[in-house]
Every structure is written in C-alpha cells, then in structure tokens.
Design a protein around this motif. Structure first.
Motif, PDB file in Angstrom:
ATOM      1  N   PHE A  24       1.112  -1.144  -0.285  1.00 59.45           N
ATOM      2  CA  PHE A  24       0.249   0.212  -0.122  1.00 59.45           C
ATOM      3  C   PHE A  24       1.249   1.099   0.292  1.00 59.45           C
ATOM      4  O   PHE A  24       0.305   2.298  -0.682  1.00 59.45           O
ATOM      5  CB  PHE A  24      -1.137  -0.214   0.752  1.00 59.45           C
ATOM      6  CG  PHE A  24      -1.516   0.809   1.735  1.00 59.45           C
ATOM      7  CD1 PHE A  24      -2.607   1.703   0.051  1.00 59.45           C
ATOM      8  CD2 PHE A  24      -1.453   2.039   2.755  1.00 59.45           C
ATOM      9  CE1 PHE A  24      -3.386   2.755   1.122  1.00 59.45           C
ATOM     10  CE2 PHE A  24      -2.157   2.978   2.810  1.00 59.45           C
ATOM     11  CZ  PHE A  24      -2.780   3.965   1.683  1.00 59.45           C
ATOM     12  N   LEU A  25       1.893   1.644   0.918  1.00 59.14           N
ATOM     13  CA  LEU A  25       2.567   2.767   0.853  1.00 59.14           C
ATOM     14  C   LEU A  25       3.987   2.884   0.057  1.00 59.14           C
ATOM     15  O   LEU A  25       4.027   3.957  -0.256  1.00 59.14           O
ATOM     16  CB  LEU A  25       3.483   2.499   2.451  1.00 59.14           C
ATOM     17  CG  LEU A  25       2.560   2.278   3.625  1.00 59.14           C
ATOM     18  CD1 LEU A  25       3.365   1.862   4.666  1.00 59.14           C
ATOM     19  CD2 LEU A  25       2.312   3.933   4.173  1.00 59.14           C
ATOM     20  N   THR A  44       7.236  17.494   6.069  1.00 59.81           N
ATOM     21  CA  THR A  44       8.794  16.502   4.640  1.00 59.81           C
ATOM     22  C   THR A  44       8.570  15.665   4.904  1.00 59.81           C
ATOM     23  O   THR A  44       8.446  14.832   4.044  1.00 59.81           O
ATOM     24  CB  THR A  44       9.948  16.606   5.108  1.00 59.81           C
ATOM     25  OG1 THR A  44      10.796  16.100   6.748  1.00 59.81           O
ATOM     26  CG2 THR A  44      10.519  17.670   5.306  1.00 59.81           C
ATOM     27  N   SER A  45       7.253  14.259   5.384  1.00 58.93           N
ATOM     28  CA  SER A  45       6.846  13.553   6.309  1.00 58.93           C
ATOM     29  C   SER A  45       5.567  13.236   6.874  1.00 58.93           C
ATOM     30  O   SER A  45       5.241  14.196   7.138  1.00 58.93           O
ATOM     31  CB  SER A  45       7.801  12.369   6.828  1.00 58.93           C
ATOM     32  OG  SER A  45       7.983  12.387   7.630  1.00 58.93           O
ATOM     33  N   THR A  46       4.816  12.438   6.336  1.00 61.11           N
ATOM     34  CA  THR A  46       3.489  12.654   6.720  1.00 61.11           C
ATOM     35  C   THR A  46       3.416  10.899   8.065  1.00 61.11           C
ATOM     36  O   THR A  46       4.414  10.253   7.519  1.00 61.11           O
ATOM     37  CB  THR A  46       2.595  12.095   5.559  1.00 61.11           C
ATOM     38  OG1 THR A  46       2.624  11.216   4.909  1.00 61.11           O
ATOM     39  CG2 THR A  46       2.217  13.289   4.837  1.00 61.11           C
ATOM     40  N   VAL A  47       2.193  10.686   8.702  1.00 65.00           N
ATOM     41  CA  VAL A  47       1.920   9.593   9.225  1.00 65.00           C
ATOM     42  C   VAL A  47       1.323   8.879   8.583  1.00 65.00           C
ATOM     43  O   VAL A  47      -0.416   9.551   8.163  1.00 65.00           O
ATOM     44  CB  VAL A  47       1.288  10.399  10.820  1.00 65.00           C
ATOM     45  CG1 VAL A  47       1.150   9.200  11.593  1.00 65.00           C
ATOM     46  CG2 VAL A  47       2.524  11.082  11.624  1.00 65.00           C
ATOM     47  N   GLU A  83      12.258   1.793   7.765  1.00 63.02           N
ATOM     48  CA  GLU A  83      12.430   1.231   6.651  1.00 63.02           C
ATOM     49  C   GLU A  83      11.709   2.523   4.944  1.00 63.02           C
ATOM     50  O   GLU A  83      12.280   2.730   4.017  1.00 63.02           O
ATOM     51  CB  GLU A  83      12.119   0.331   5.858  1.00 63.02           C
ATOM     52  CG  GLU A  83      12.415  -0.766   6.373  1.00 63.02           C
ATOM     53  CD  GLU A  83      12.422  -2.286   6.204  1.00 63.02           C
ATOM     54  OE1 GLU A  83      10.960  -2.140   5.392  1.00 63.02           O
ATOM     55  OE2 GLU A  83      12.236  -3.434   6.830  1.00 63.02           O
ATOM     56  N   ARG A  84      10.343   3.348   5.533  1.00 60.23           N
ATOM     57  CA  ARG A  84       9.684   4.395   4.362  1.00 60.23           C
ATOM     58  C   ARG A  84      10.143   5.958   4.944  1.00 60.23           C
ATOM     59  O   ARG A  84       9.480   6.566   4.270  1.00 60.23           O
ATOM     60  CB  ARG A  84       8.726   3.794   4.056  1.00 60.23           C
ATOM     61  CG  ARG A  84       8.650   2.608   3.325  1.00 60.23           C
ATOM     62  CD  ARG A  84       7.240   2.509   3.454  1.00 60.23           C
ATOM     63  NE  ARG A  84       7.495   0.414   2.090  1.00 60.23           N
ATOM     64  CZ  ARG A  84       7.633  -0.229   2.562  1.00 60.23           C
ATOM     65  NH1 ARG A  84       8.615  -0.981   3.683  1.00 60.23           N
ATOM     66  NH2 ARG A  84       8.141  -1.803   2.049  1.00 60.23           N
ATOM     67  N   ASP A  85      10.934   5.332   5.963  1.00 60.32           N
ATOM     68  CA  ASP A  85      11.371   7.011   6.770  1.00 60.32           C
ATOM     69  C   ASP A  85       9.241   7.805   6.503  1.00 60.32           C
ATOM     70  O   ASP A  85       9.230   9.354   7.208  1.00 60.32           O
ATOM     71  CB  ASP A  85      12.292   8.116   6.116  1.00 60.32           C
ATOM     72  CG  ASP A  85      11.975   8.909   6.863  1.00 60.32           C
ATOM     73  OD1 ASP A  85      12.474   8.899   7.989  1.00 60.32           O
ATOM     74  OD2 ASP A  85      12.740  10.641   5.987  1.00 60.32           O
ATOM     75  N   MET A  86       8.617   6.725   7.292  1.00 59.67           N
ATOM     76  CA  MET A  86       7.069   7.392   8.510  1.00 59.67           C
ATOM     77  C   MET A  86       7.243   7.038   9.206  1.00 59.67           C
ATOM     78  O   MET A  86       7.097   5.560   9.736  1.00 59.67           O
ATOM     79  CB  MET A  86       6.610   6.661   6.572  1.00 59.67           C
ATOM     80  CG  MET A  86       4.830   6.805   6.925  1.00 59.67           C
ATOM     81  SD  MET A  86       3.663   6.409   5.462  1.00 59.67           S
ATOM     82  CE  MET A  86       4.456   7.517   4.581  1.00 59.67           C
TER      83      MET A  86
END
Length: 398
Positions: A24-25, A44-47, A83-86
C-alpha cells in the motif's frame, strides 16, 4: 486528501499485515497522496495511521494468540514505516473486557512493542468503559493523565534504549501457536455451536438494540458470521469468559512438559517483562471473574445431554488447568496473588448469583415458546433487563 487507514483484525490479517502495508505504501497513488498532504502542512513526511483490532483476533484464536499476534504485528508494521522514513500511528480498537484489549492504561502502554508509540496513540473506549472512566470529570482527568503520561514515558524510554530481542519472544511464539490450536479444537468440535447458542443468552442479546451494528454480518446462523462483540458479551454474561483464558492452560502445560527450563524462565520474567505480565494478568483476571458453578448452571440449559456433557467437560477441564498453571507461575493461589480482583467479585457474588439464576429461568421460559406473542415480548424485556443488570454488576462484559 482523504487518508486511507488500513484495518487488520483477524489473526490472518495480522500475519499478512506487513506485506499488505508495504504494498500500500509503495503504491504510486499512496506516495503522491502522502507528498501532497505533507506539503499542505509544511512537513517533509506524513504519518500513516494503522488500525489493529483486538476483538476479531481474539474470536479467531483466543487471548494468547490474539495479544501476542498483535504484539508481533506492531513490531513488523513499525519496521515497515521505518524503512520508508514514515511514522506509524497505531489506532487500537479496544473493548471493555480483557479479551478485547481492556485493562489498566499504564500496563497496556508499557506492554506495547519498542517504538510502537512514537509520541502518539489512538484508541477506542467502548461500552461500560466509557462511563467508568469518563462520566465523572475527576476520573476522566485522571484517566487522560495516565494515557498522556504513559505515552510520554514509554516514548522517551524507547528513544533512549535501542530495541533488543527478549529471550522469551520465541517461547511466546510457541505458546501462541499451541494456545490457538487448543482454542480451535474447542470451537470446531461437533456440537459446540449448539452449546454456545443454548448455554449463553446470545439469542436474547441478538434481540437487543444496544450495539451500533447487527450481531451478525449477513444473518447466517454460523460462528464465522457472528460479530466478535456479541460473542464475547454472551460468554461473559454466562460467566464462562472463555475468550479471556481458554487455551492458555493447555499451552503452558505443554511448555512445562516439553521444555521445563523455558517454563522456569517464563516464571522468572512473569512480573518483569511487560508484555508477558500484561497477558498473564489479563488471563488471571478473566479466570477470577469466571465462575465454575455458574458455568454449569448455564450449561444445564443445553438440551442435548451428550453435547452438554462433552463440551462442558472440555471447558471445565481447561478452566481447572489454566487456574493450576497460573498458580504455578504466580507462586500461590490466585485469590491471594490478585486480592483486589478477588475481593471485588466476592463483594458482588451474592447479588450476581441471584441475577444469573433469574436470567437462567427467564431463558427457559422464553425459549419454551408456549407463551402468546404479548407474553413473549414481556419475557424478552425482563431478559434484556437481566442482561443489563449482570453487565453492570460485572463491569467487564463488553
């Protein structure tokens, strides 16, 4: 703009959740959507929010497989996000009884895997738990403080201490599997569903209007079609509480027989390793709230003597086995090791016993089908009042 929140409820869902979340990600639509939402709020990133369910995993595999499966799934899902910086925000679908994830807030938070909090948590409060925790302003403030303090403390602790695999994790994998096998043998045994339908007030509960959804998904008279909440609720009403303990005794006994050294390690860590302590206290609370004599009284409602005696004997034997194994781990009788839970039930015992006997008699009359429709409606109303009264007396039914 609408965030998608995956929901993993059953044991199979939890086992497959890391692969599903990864796919999904990594989907282009998800990546574009996350970038878009991040830009809108200047980050810069989301939750990524992920909901995990306690009720259906428990109905699938029993309490040990459910709670350990949830632990393992959160570990792996947290890694997927890392692993996806999320950041992964877990949404815990908890209910009001130990088998559905309930329990003291601080103990629940401490038992979560390393880095599963990350400074934030979301959870549901259901049923009688809402009134118990939040109906009074002082108790509401107290419970919210516990939630805030526990989330903060555990987040900082995880940030300071790197994750290390606990020596008992492999043993817990074994316990979860053997416990689930024992639980599945019970629910798949011939005549079990008949026993359940007649030894609990499930048919009366299905007539009530106390839930947000129907008791059944499609209306079929099968175990798989029954929703998890009425499943747990009906076993609690008849004081079996099998969703809170069944399978644990068989798994612990098998471990003791096959690997005494591992059992000794488990005993030593029972009060120090938070995930194990949380599980054992939940199981012991369910055992202390269950009642062997009342189980037998409800069991007597089952019309087929062969089904009644066969299924009830399996349940009572496992109840005795689980009690024995817990007392071995806790190094003493459960009433002495869990005095507050025991005392609470002792204080309410006389009143609850009367309510249970009234409910059993009302079920006999209502199920006989010898009344007029008006008389049957009046009996059903009394039955539903007894359901409400027992729920209020137990406080941990749903």
């Amino acid at each position: 703009e609408l965030p998608v929140v995956p929901l993993f409820e059953t044991i199979e869902d939890l086992d497959r959740s890391p692969g599903i979340l990864s796919a999904f990600l990594d989907h282009p639509m998800t990546i574009r959507s996350n970038h878009y939402r991040a830009e809108k709020i200047g980050q810069t990133s989301t939750v990524q929010q992920v909901m995990i369910g306690y009720s259906d995993s428990n109905k699938d595999g029993g309490i040990v497989a459910s709670q350990w499966g949830l632990y393992r799934a959160q570990e792996k899902l947290t890694q997927v996000g890392r692993e996806r910086d999320m950041r992964i925000r877990f949404f815990h679908g908890r209910g009001g009884t130990p088998s559905r994830g309930a329990g003291p807030t601080h103990r629940f938070l401490s038992a979560l895997p390393h880095s599963a909090l990350n400074g934030e948590v979301r959870l549901t409060e259901q049923g009688e738990t809402i009134a118990q925790k939040y109906a009074n302003r002082i108790t509401a403030a107290r419970n919210l403080e516990l939630l805030l303090a526990g989330t903060t403390a555990n987040t900082f602790a995880d940030a300071k201490v790197p994750k290390q695999e606990h020596p008992l994790e492999g043993i817990m994998d074994e316990l979860a599997k053997s416990s689930r096998d024992a639980y599945q043998r019970l629910v798949q045994t011939e005549g079990f569903f008949t026993f359940f339908r007649q030894a609990t007030p499930i048919d009366a509960i299905e007539q009530s209007r106390i839930g947000s959804r129907p008791a059944r998904r499609t209306g079929q008279q099968t175990l798989s079609d029954l929703r998890a909440i009425p499943w747990v609720f009906s076993w609690s009403q008849s004081r079996f509480y099998i969703s809170g303990w069944f399978g644990a005794g068989r798994a612990l006994e098998a471990l003791q027989a096959s690997n005494p050294a591992a059992m000794e390690s488990l005993r030593k860590e029972a009060f120090t390793w938070a995930p194990l302590y949380n599980l054992l206290t939940n199981v012991s609370a369910s055992i202390l709230t269950a009642d062997r004599k009342i189980m037998s009284s409800y069991g007597a409602l089952v019309e087929d003597a062969e089904i009644r005696e066969r299924v009830l004997s399996v349940i009572l034997n496992e109840f005795d086995r689980t009690t024995r194994m817990l007392e071995l781990i806790f190094d003493g009788p459960l009433p002495k090791r869990r005095p507050r839970t025991h005392r609470l039930m002792q204080l309410r015992r006389e009143g609850l016993n009367q309510l249970h006997q009234q409910q059993i008699e009302l079920l006999r009359q209502w199920r006989s089908g010898t009344q007029s429709s008006q008389e049957a409606d009046a009996l059903l109303l009394k039955l539903l009042l007894s359901v409400n009264a027992i729920a209020s007396g137990l406080r941990t039914t749903g």
